[in-house]
Design an enzyme around this catalytic site. Sequence first.
Site, PDB file in Angstrom:
ATOM      1  N   SER A 195       0.832  -1.208   0.000  1.00  0.00           N
ATOM      2  CA  SER A 195       0.000   0.000   0.000  1.00  0.00           C
ATOM      3  C   SER A 195       0.869   1.262   0.000  1.00  0.00           C
ATOM      4  O   SER A 195       1.719   1.421  -0.868  1.00  0.00           O
ATOM      5  CB  SER A 195      -0.962  -0.033   1.194  1.00  0.00           C
ATOM      6  OG  SER A 195      -1.943   0.958   1.077  1.00  0.00           O
ATOM      7  N   ASP A 349      -9.208  -4.581  -5.514  1.00  0.00           N
ATOM      8  CA  ASP A 349      -8.495  -3.509  -4.823  1.00  0.00           C
ATOM      9  C   ASP A 349      -8.728  -2.202  -5.575  1.00  0.00           C
ATOM     10  O   ASP A 349      -8.546  -2.138  -6.792  1.00  0.00           O
ATOM     11  CB  ASP A 349      -6.996  -3.845  -4.780  1.00  0.00           C
ATOM     12  CG  ASP A 349      -6.145  -2.727  -4.204  1.00  0.00           C
ATOM     13  OD1 ASP A 349      -6.701  -1.817  -3.554  1.00  0.00           O
ATOM     14  OD2 ASP A 349      -4.918  -2.764  -4.413  1.00  0.00           O
ATOM     15  N   HIS A 379      -7.552  -5.290  -1.074  1.00  0.00           N
ATOM     16  CA  HIS A 379      -6.558  -4.427  -0.449  1.00  0.00           C
ATOM     17  C   HIS A 379      -6.472  -4.706   1.055  1.00  0.00           C
ATOM     18  O   HIS A 379      -7.487  -4.720   1.752  1.00  0.00           O
ATOM     19  CB  HIS A 379      -6.910  -2.955  -0.666  1.00  0.00           C
ATOM     20  CG  HIS A 379      -5.752  -2.036  -0.396  1.00  0.00           C
ATOM     21  ND1 HIS A 379      -4.876  -1.655  -1.380  1.00  0.00           N
ATOM     22  CD2 HIS A 379      -5.303  -1.458   0.758  1.00  0.00           C
ATOM     23  CE1 HIS A 379      -3.952  -0.859  -0.856  1.00  0.00           C
ATOM     24  NE2 HIS A 379      -4.186  -0.735   0.438  1.00  0.00           N
TER      25      HIS A 379
END
Length: 409
Positions: A195, A349, A379
């Site tokens: 991320s 995601d 995610h």
Amino acid sequence: RMLISFFLLLLAIACVASVGVGLWVFSNHFLTTDIPAAISHPMRLRVLNCILQLLITWGLIFEKLRICSMPQFVRFVHDLLPLKKHPDVVVKDLQFGTIPVKLYQPKAPASGLRPGIVFYHGGGGILGSLKTYHGICCNLCKKSDAVVLAVGYRMLPKHRFPVILTDCMVGTMHFLKSLDTYGVDPARVIVCGDSVGGSVATVLCQKFVDRSDLPKIRAQILIYSALQGLNFQSPSHQQNKNIPLLNHNLAFYCWCGYLDISPSWISTVLKGAHLPAEVWEKYRKWLSAENIPDKFKKRGYLPMSREPLNEAAYLETKITLDVVNSPLIADDEVVSRLPEACIVSCEYDILRDDSLLYKKRLEDLGVRVTWHHMEDGFHGVLTTADMSFFYFPCSSRILDAVAHFIKGL
């Protein structure tokens, strides 16, 4: 007696408030959240998301009451989780100047120098910590037989851009200058993150390209990374905006908080009116959905025309044009000289297309890319790798793919 009555009243109010907040979060989840059928253990994801949203909601309530900020509350509760012991890994808590780091080394004796991994955790600057990523780093250390250094950077709400980046740079440089101390092969140093941590890994790779005073970075591992802050109408943003664990609202909260941008500009940004037409045209070759394979548009994608420029919004959001916030738009001259990459993307995601676009940029410029796409991934799934009840098999596949890549270097 009056005092007892007062406390009982407070207790009753607290109970009613807790039930009310819980019911609101539960109802809101089922009204606004999408759980794709392809994700294994859908009920597990529902429960996990409800817990996250409950923590965020209470955090926002405490923030309104000026007790503490939402990020501080969520991190506090998250860090209460017990750590699993990994007997095959030696863990040391260190300080690189003022930067806290955790060093993970395989307990088994080494036959030679080991690869070194500098790991930057995700969480959008509001979630995550050295503690919550402890299990991931232990598994990464064990599976890849590598020395792992996890960097603890300062986060929201007290610390905004560029603190995350500068803290990680300081920690990385200190590590690179002391590889002998940790038995790390200077020819096999890898930067890795998920991320926002993947964004940091990308930016530092780009910044270190011309550093002749430091060992060269051998490879970059980018796990569902945030690589641009310009376009929020890509196919993955449209398709996955209501899918946990990173939905549209949380993504914008992180984006606005980190860059200190007013949330009032969100609707303007979604319409593409925050950047001039010439900017969109300049970066179209890298950001356009035309660069994304058609198979990733089958779940629905509607190209949107951009509205005329809002000058005030541009003045506040143009910080996103800095390559340290959008490394996807770095110059060809820089990107072409980057080390090989291992990119992990997840189908469900909201940031999926950042990985797909960066993969294409690297490959177009001759940089070797190993790509793993998790068809059932979402995610934040990596963070479940060490959770017993909330474990998703996809997290282990990501770790196995990354470890295999590292062993092949």
